[in-house]
Scaffold this motif. Structure first.
Motif, PDB file in Angstrom:
ATOM      1  N   ALA A   1       4.219  -4.410   8.843  1.00  0.00           N
ATOM      2  CA  ALA A   1       4.064  -3.707  10.114  1.00  0.00           C
ATOM      3  C   ALA A   1       2.714  -4.028  10.755  1.00  0.00           C
ATOM      4  O   ALA A   1       2.636  -4.297  11.964  1.00  0.00           O
ATOM      5  CB  ALA A   1       4.207  -2.205   9.904  1.00  0.00           C
ATOM      6  N   CYS A   2       1.666  -4.027   9.952  1.00  0.00           N
ATOM      7  CA  CYS A   2       0.338  -4.329  10.494  1.00  0.00           C
ATOM      8  C   CYS A   2       0.258  -5.786  10.946  1.00  0.00           C
ATOM      9  O   CYS A   2      -0.369  -6.087  11.972  1.00  0.00           O
ATOM     10  CB  CYS A   2      -0.739  -4.020   9.456  1.00  0.00           C
ATOM     11  SG  CYS A   2      -0.953  -2.248   9.184  1.00  0.00           S
ATOM     12  N   ALA A   3       0.901  -6.670  10.219  1.00  0.00           N
ATOM     13  CA  ALA A   3       0.922  -8.080  10.628  1.00  0.00           C
ATOM     14  C   ALA A   3       1.660  -8.243  11.954  1.00  0.00           C
ATOM     15  O   ALA A   3       1.239  -9.031  12.809  1.00  0.00           O
ATOM     16  CB  ALA A   3       1.573  -8.941   9.552  1.00  0.00           C
ATOM     17  N   ASP A   4       2.740  -7.501  12.143  1.00  0.00           N
ATOM     18  CA  ASP A   4       3.473  -7.560  13.410  1.00  0.00           C
ATOM     19  C   ASP A   4       2.610  -7.075  14.572  1.00  0.00           C
ATOM     20  O   ASP A   4       2.611  -7.679  15.650  1.00  0.00           O
ATOM     21  CB  ASP A   4       4.750  -6.723  13.340  1.00  0.00           C
ATOM     22  CG  ASP A   4       5.836  -7.370  12.506  1.00  0.00           C
ATOM     23  OD1 ASP A   4       5.727  -8.583  12.221  1.00  0.00           O
ATOM     24  OD2 ASP A   4       6.796  -6.668  12.131  1.00  0.00           O
ATOM     25  N   ILE A   5       1.876  -5.998  14.349  1.00  0.00           N
ATOM     26  CA  ILE A   5       1.011  -5.466  15.412  1.00  0.00           C
ATOM     27  C   ILE A   5      -0.089  -6.472  15.738  1.00  0.00           C
ATOM     28  O   ILE A   5      -0.368  -6.742  16.915  1.00  0.00           O
ATOM     29  CB  ILE A   5       0.425  -4.105  15.006  1.00  0.00           C
ATOM     30  CG1 ILE A   5       1.542  -3.064  14.882  1.00  0.00           C
ATOM     31  CG2 ILE A   5      -0.623  -3.643  16.018  1.00  0.00           C
ATOM     32  CD1 ILE A   5       1.103  -1.773  14.242  1.00  0.00           C
ATOM     33  N   ALA A   6      -0.710  -7.016  14.716  1.00  0.00           N
ATOM     34  CA  ALA A   6      -1.765  -8.011  14.943  1.00  0.00           C
ATOM     35  C   ALA A   6      -1.188  -9.240  15.643  1.00  0.00           C
ATOM     36  O   ALA A   6      -1.827  -9.820  16.532  1.00  0.00           O
ATOM     37  CB  ALA A   6      -2.420  -8.403  13.628  1.00  0.00           C
ATOM     38  N   GLY A   7       0.013  -9.639  15.286  1.00  0.00           N
ATOM     39  CA  GLY A   7       0.669 -10.770  15.945  1.00  0.00           C
ATOM     40  C   GLY A   7       0.923 -10.508  17.423  1.00  0.00           C
ATOM     41  O   GLY A   7       0.755 -11.400  18.254  1.00  0.00           O
ATOM     42  N   GLU A   8       1.311  -9.285  17.748  1.00  0.00           N
ATOM     43  CA  GLU A   8       1.504  -8.925  19.152  1.00  0.00           C
ATOM     44  C   GLU A   8       0.186  -8.989  19.918  1.00  0.00           C
ATOM     45  O   GLU A   8       0.154  -9.392  21.081  1.00  0.00           O
ATOM     46  CB  GLU A   8       2.121  -7.530  19.277  1.00  0.00           C
ATOM     47  CG  GLU A   8       3.562  -7.446  18.835  1.00  0.00           C
ATOM     48  CD  GLU A   8       4.492  -8.277  19.691  1.00  0.00           C
ATOM     49  OE1 GLU A   8       4.285  -8.367  20.914  1.00  0.00           O
ATOM     50  OE2 GLU A   8       5.439  -8.858  19.123  1.00  0.00           O
ATOM     51  N   CYS A   9      -0.900  -8.597  19.265  1.00  0.00           N
ATOM     52  CA  CYS A   9      -2.219  -8.684  19.912  1.00  0.00           C
ATOM     53  C   CYS A   9      -2.582 -10.142  20.198  1.00  0.00           C
ATOM     54  O   CYS A   9      -3.058 -10.471  21.292  1.00  0.00           O
ATOM     55  CB  CYS A   9      -3.290  -8.052  19.022  1.00  0.00           C
ATOM     56  SG  CYS A   9      -3.180  -6.269  18.884  1.00  0.00           S
ATOM     57  N   ILE A  10      -2.346 -10.997  19.232  1.00  0.00           N
ATOM     58  CA  ILE A  10      -2.657 -12.417  19.411  1.00  0.00           C
ATOM     59  C   ILE A  10      -1.759 -13.020  20.487  1.00  0.00           C
ATOM     60  O   ILE A  10      -2.218 -13.800  21.326  1.00  0.00           O
ATOM     61  CB  ILE A  10      -2.515 -13.166  18.066  1.00  0.00           C
ATOM     62  CG1 ILE A  10      -3.603 -12.677  17.102  1.00  0.00           C
ATOM     63  CG2 ILE A  10      -2.604 -14.670  18.264  1.00  0.00           C
ATOM     64  CD1 ILE A  10      -3.420 -13.124  15.673  1.00  0.00           C
ATOM     65  N   PHE A  11      -0.490 -12.634  20.492  1.00  0.00           N
ATOM     66  CA  PHE A  11       0.432 -13.103  21.527  1.00  0.00           C
ATOM     67  C   PHE A  11      -0.065 -12.697  22.914  1.00  0.00           C
ATOM     68  O   PHE A  11      -0.063 -13.498  23.847  1.00  0.00           O
ATOM     69  CB  PHE A  11       1.836 -12.540  21.274  1.00  0.00           C
ATOM     70  CG  PHE A  11       2.833 -12.916  22.323  1.00  0.00           C
ATOM     71  CD1 PHE A  11       3.453 -14.145  22.283  1.00  0.00           C
ATOM     72  CD2 PHE A  11       3.145 -12.038  23.351  1.00  0.00           C
ATOM     73  CE1 PHE A  11       4.378 -14.511  23.252  1.00  0.00           C
ATOM     74  CE2 PHE A  11       4.062 -12.381  24.321  1.00  0.00           C
ATOM     75  CZ  PHE A  11       4.685 -13.619  24.278  1.00  0.00           C
ATOM     76  N   ALA A  12      -0.491 -11.436  23.040  1.00  0.00           N
ATOM     77  CA  ALA A  12      -0.990 -10.951  24.335  1.00  0.00           C
ATOM     78  C   ALA A  12      -2.249 -11.702  24.751  1.00  0.00           C
ATOM     79  O   ALA A  12      -2.415 -12.025  25.934  1.00  0.00           O
ATOM     80  CB  ALA A  12      -1.269  -9.450  24.253  1.00  0.00           C
ATOM     81  N   GLN A  13      -3.120 -11.987  23.803  1.00  0.00           N
ATOM     82  CA  GLN A  13      -4.337 -12.744  24.120  1.00  0.00           C
ATOM     83  C   GLN A  13      -3.995 -14.112  24.687  1.00  0.00           C
ATOM     84  O   GLN A  13      -4.646 -14.582  25.622  1.00  0.00           O
ATOM     85  CB  GLN A  13      -5.197 -12.938  22.866  1.00  0.00           C
ATOM     86  CG  GLN A  13      -5.996 -11.755  22.446  1.00  0.00           C
ATOM     87  CD  GLN A  13      -6.810 -12.050  21.194  1.00  0.00           C
ATOM     88  OE1 GLN A  13      -6.384 -12.793  20.307  1.00  0.00           O
ATOM     89  NE2 GLN A  13      -7.983 -11.462  21.119  1.00  0.00           N
TER      90      GLN A  13
ATOM     91  N   ASN B   1      -1.056 -15.157  26.096  1.00  0.00           N
ATOM     92  CA  ASN B   1      -0.059 -15.284  27.162  1.00  0.00           C
ATOM     93  C   ASN B   1      -0.295 -14.444  28.403  1.00  0.00           C
ATOM     94  O   ASN B   1       0.404 -14.637  29.394  1.00  0.00           O
ATOM     95  CB  ASN B   1       1.329 -14.969  26.598  1.00  0.00           C
ATOM     96  CG  ASN B   1       1.747 -16.001  25.584  1.00  0.00           C
ATOM     97  OD1 ASN B   1       1.754 -17.192  25.885  1.00  0.00           O
ATOM     98  ND2 ASN B   1       2.065 -15.564  24.381  1.00  0.00           N
ATOM     99  N   PHE B   2      -1.239 -13.516  28.372  1.00  0.00           N
ATOM    100  CA  PHE B   2      -1.477 -12.678  29.537  1.00  0.00           C
ATOM    101  C   PHE B   2      -2.887 -12.908  30.056  1.00  0.00           C
ATOM    102  O   PHE B   2      -3.865 -12.778  29.320  1.00  0.00           O
ATOM    103  CB  PHE B   2      -1.280 -11.194  29.215  1.00  0.00           C
ATOM    104  CG  PHE B   2       0.112 -10.851  28.765  1.00  0.00           C
ATOM    105  CD1 PHE B   2       1.219 -11.195  29.522  1.00  0.00           C
ATOM    106  CD2 PHE B   2       0.323 -10.186  27.569  1.00  0.00           C
ATOM    107  CE1 PHE B   2       2.494 -10.874  29.110  1.00  0.00           C
ATOM    108  CE2 PHE B   2       1.599  -9.868  27.148  1.00  0.00           C
ATOM    109  CZ  PHE B   2       2.683 -10.215  27.916  1.00  0.00           C
ATOM    110  N   GLU B   3      -2.962 -13.221  31.318  1.00  0.00           N
ATOM    111  CA  GLU B   3      -4.262 -13.424  31.964  1.00  0.00           C
ATOM    112  C   GLU B   3      -4.917 -12.066  32.226  1.00  0.00           C
ATOM    113  O   GLU B   3      -4.245 -11.100  32.533  1.00  0.00           O
ATOM    114  CB  GLU B   3      -4.077 -14.164  33.283  1.00  0.00           C
ATOM    115  CG  GLU B   3      -3.553 -15.570  33.134  1.00  0.00           C
ATOM    116  CD  GLU B   3      -4.540 -16.501  32.441  1.00  0.00           C
ATOM    117  OE1 GLU B   3      -5.745 -16.355  32.667  1.00  0.00           O
ATOM    118  OE2 GLU B   3      -4.075 -17.365  31.683  1.00  0.00           O
TER     119      GLU B   3
END
Length: 119
Positions: free
Chosen positions: A14-26, A28-30
């Protein structure tokens, strides 16, 4: 309590998924503050570490203390671990909710609006 090993794995996933979402947002989102997102990733790592440490508990009584009736020992042990599991679940849920609020606050206004339209 569920098997401790499986519970620890679930927390880590679960924590890896959350951290992955943070990295994805970094990536892909300006307009996202990268330093603040890095701080959130660190909070997720701290959450994982502290939650896994909370899983590693032992029942403080021994079966020898219940010489006449082992069913009392089993009932007490089961109730103890059930209470521990509930406390860990509450702790993790509260921390994850706070982390998600912080993640959502970092999204640019245009992305928040696009997310609302997608619902």
């Amino acid at each position: 309590m569920a098997n401790k090993r499986n519970l620890k794995k679930s927390i880590a996933y679960a924590c890896a998924d959350i951290a992955g979402e943070c990295i994805f947002a970094q990536q892909n989102f300006e307009g996202i503050d990268l330093d603040k997102m890095d701080d959130i990733i660190i909070k997720v790592a701290i959450l994982q570490d502290s939650a896994i440490k909370k899983v590693s508990v032992d029942y403080d009584k021994k079966p020898q203390e219940f010489k006449s009736n082992l069913s009392e020992y089993r009932k007490g042990r089961k109730a103890y671990f059930k209470a521990v599991e509930k406390a860990i679940a509450k702790y993790v849920r509260e921390e994850v909710e706070e982390i998600v609020k912080q993640m959502n606050a970092l999204l640019p206004a245009a992305q928040k609006e696009a997310n609302k339209q997608a619902k």
